[in-house]
Design a protein around this motif. Sequence first.
Motif, PDB file in Angstrom:
ATOM      1  N   GLU A   1       0.842  -1.195   0.000  1.00 25.07           N
ATOM      2  CA  GLU A   1       0.000   0.000   0.000  1.00 25.07           C
ATOM      3  C   GLU A   1       0.875   1.241   0.000  1.00 25.07           C
ATOM      4  O   GLU A   1       1.952   1.249   0.594  1.00 25.07           O
ATOM      5  CB  GLU A   1      -0.902   0.012   1.235  1.00 25.07           C
ATOM      6  CG  GLU A   1      -1.943   1.101   1.239  1.00 25.07           C
ATOM      7  CD  GLU A   1      -2.915   1.008   0.072  1.00 25.07           C
ATOM      8  OE1 GLU A   1      -3.033   2.010  -0.660  1.00 25.07           O
ATOM      9  OE2 GLU A   1      -3.540  -0.045  -0.110  1.00 25.07           O
TER      10      GLU A   1
ATOM     11  N   HIS B   1       0.101   5.671   0.062  1.00 23.52           N
ATOM     12  CA  HIS B   1      -0.855   6.776   0.040  1.00 23.52           C
ATOM     13  C   HIS B   1      -0.070   8.077   0.165  1.00 23.52           C
ATOM     14  O   HIS B   1       0.824   8.182   1.013  1.00 23.52           O
ATOM     15  CB  HIS B   1      -1.869   6.646   1.180  1.00 23.52           C
ATOM     16  CG  HIS B   1      -2.927   7.676   1.137  1.00 23.52           C
ATOM     17  ND1 HIS B   1      -3.971   7.630   0.243  1.00 23.52           N
ATOM     18  CD2 HIS B   1      -3.100   8.800   1.860  1.00 23.52           C
ATOM     19  CE1 HIS B   1      -4.744   8.685   0.422  1.00 23.52           C
ATOM     20  NE2 HIS B   1      -4.240   9.408   1.403  1.00 23.52           N
TER      21      HIS B   1
ATOM     22  N   THR C   1      -0.439  12.411   0.269  1.00 27.02           N
ATOM     23  CA  THR C   1      -1.139  13.695   0.301  1.00 27.02           C
ATOM     24  C   THR C   1      -0.069  14.769   0.170  1.00 27.02           C
ATOM     25  O   THR C   1       1.126  14.463   0.251  1.00 27.02           O
ATOM     26  CB  THR C   1      -1.921  13.893   1.620  1.00 27.02           C
ATOM     27  OG1 THR C   1      -0.990  14.159   2.677  1.00 27.02           O
ATOM     28  CG2 THR C   1      -2.794  12.689   1.952  1.00 27.02           C
TER      29      THR C   1
END
Length: 136
Positions: free
Chosen positions: A78, A80, A82
Amino acid sequence: MSAVDDVNQLIEQFNLAQGEFLKGNSELMNYLFSHREDVTLANPLSPPAHGWEQVTSTMERAASQFRDGEYVAIENLEKHVTPELAYVVRVERARAKVGGSEDTVSIALRVTMIFRPEDGKWKVVHRHADPITTPQ
């Protein structure tokens, strides 16, 4: 460049630096980790380190345990990203000589890394690695 591109570039640099780490050289890691006091490192060879001074000395000590190593595979589970924070969860597989042994051993680590931008460059602010790669 986007935050995703910047994080991908940091991960590529980290993989190269980790390749050197497996040969006993932690120097390249120094450029990729945050130098701030909230940086943390938890590896399977040492107690958790907190703050830049502890992290850099822990990395140096840990790298000194490896020789003639190389990555075999990296399995990204995974990721992620931002604009303010990013993380990756992965399994790292490598081979290296560990300690004083002349035998090359297989190494598999479950890894979580957290990144953030600092002064325009993304840095590793936390790395946790342990040998638990299968269900217990």
